[in-house]
Write an enzyme that holds these catalytic residues in place. Structure first.
Site, PDB file in Angstrom:
ATOM      1  N   ARG A  99       0.808  -1.223   0.000  1.00 17.34           N
ATOM      2  CA  ARG A  99       0.000   0.000   0.000  1.00 17.34           C
ATOM      3  C   ARG A  99       0.839   1.270   0.000  1.00 17.34           C
ATOM      4  NH1 ARG A  99      -2.422  -3.766  -1.034  1.00 17.34           N
ATOM      5  NH2 ARG A  99      -4.391  -4.539  -0.213  1.00 17.34           N
ATOM      6  N   SER A 110     -11.527  -0.598   2.586  1.00 20.93           N
ATOM      7  CA  SER A 110     -10.813  -0.861   3.838  1.00 20.93           C
ATOM      8  C   SER A 110     -10.244   0.430   4.408  1.00 20.93           C
ATOM      9  CB  SER A 110      -9.673  -1.859   3.603  1.00 20.93           C
ATOM     10  OG  SER A 110     -10.185  -3.118   3.215  1.00 20.93           O
ATOM     11  N   GLU A 113      -5.345   3.194   5.890  1.00 19.72           N
ATOM     12  CA  GLU A 113      -5.115   3.019   4.467  1.00 19.72           C
ATOM     13  C   GLU A 113      -5.729   4.197   3.721  1.00 19.72           C
ATOM     14  OE1 GLU A 113      -6.734  -0.245   1.303  1.00 19.72           O
ATOM     15  OE2 GLU A 113      -5.602  -1.011   3.000  1.00 19.72           O
TER      16      GLU A 113
END
Length: 298
Positions: free
Chosen positions: A171, A220, A290
């Protein structure tokens, strides 16, 4: 900068535009300016006209982003619908514009008999966003597919970058050099088109069964910590269903925060902080968001 000072443009320029219409959480205050380019050439013209110090933000489908209630100063680029090229260059390479939805890329590749991109169907954003954060789903990640990318700088100039120009991890993508993705070439593998389409269908059924699809969320919220899952940590703290205002930790998937209808960005941000604090207290783990939180407070 005023509308009168702009060059001749073919895209759509709006001033003081509420960003709640462009984010998947359906929250966010106004941007000073929003520009939806007609195409890449039009975007180059627009960027070249901006002051050197003009703040820029790109918003694709608005997932994985939380815009605060005070909005954004500067200019927001809306590439969805403008940077929408999608083509097969040769037997195994697909070239996609940054404004193309990830699920469209997955289906395009599958129909062409190319495999490896099926997981993109589970990413609720555009390819530009997927490239910027190495988005992933169902065990797959974006950058292992990337051969090279095309970048656009603040002056509207294009740069071709190889995969090796970037440091990529979970990520995280570094090496952007104050440039933005406008296209990518994906190296895929030949395979069975029908099997690939069936794989996409199965992945989306799995997603629908385990995630609160159809409700305003960002996907998410937290990154998975090493050797664990954010959802498990949140769930074992008893936080499913926890609310602040009209923001709620999903009862279906603990790593999702949903807007029950009238949530403000401040409700969502407060709930993010509360979840972090509780998980840290119970498990000694600091969850890292995130989702990107941008903008100013109201």
């Amino acid at each position: 900068m005023t509308a009168e000072s702009m060059p001749v443009l073919r895209g759509e320029l709006k001033f003081n535009e509420p960003l709640s219409a462009y984010t998947s959480w359906r929250v966010g205050g106004p941007a000073d300016r929003c520009y939806r380019p007609a195409d890449l050439e039009d975007l180059q013209t627009f960027l070249a006209s901006l002051p050197e110090d003009e703040p820029l933000e790109w918003i694709g489908l608005g997932s994985n982003i939380l815009v605060r209630d005070g909005g954004l100063r500067g200019t927001v680029i809306l590439p969805f619908g403008g940077l929408d090229s999608l083509e097969q260059l040769d037997d195994n390479i697909v070239r996609t514009g940054a404004g193309v939805a990830c699920n469209k890329v997955a289906r395009f590749a599958a129909r062409a008999g190319l495999t490896g991109a099926e997981f993109l169907a589970g990413i609720p954003g555009t390819m530009g966003g997927a490239l910027a954060m190495n988005a992933g789903a169902f065990g797959g990640e974006t950058w292992p597919l990337v051969a090279r990318v095309e970048m656009l700088d603040h002056h509207g100039e294009l740069h071709l970058r190889d995969r090796s120009d970037f440091d990529v991890s979970y990520r995280t993508v570094t090496g952007l050099r104050d440039e933005w993705f406008v296209s990518a070439e994906l190296q895929l593998e030949p395979g069975d088109a029908q099997a690939a389409l069936e794989n996409i269908k199965a992945l989306l059924e799995q997603r629908s069964a385990t995630q609160p699809t159809g409700l305003p969320s960002c996907g998410s919220v937290f990154r998975n910590p090493p050797n664990d899952f954010a959802a498990r940590l949140i769930d074992t703290c008893g936080l499913k269903g926890e609310r602040i205002g009209n923001a709620q930790v999903s009862e279906k998937h603990a790593n999702f925060i949903i807007n029950l209808g009238e949530a403000k960005a401040e409700d969502i941000e407060a709930l993010i902080r509360y979840v972090q604090e509780r998980v840290a207290q119970v498990h000694g783990v600091r969850l890292e968001p995130e989702v990107r939180i941008i903008g100013v407070f109201a």
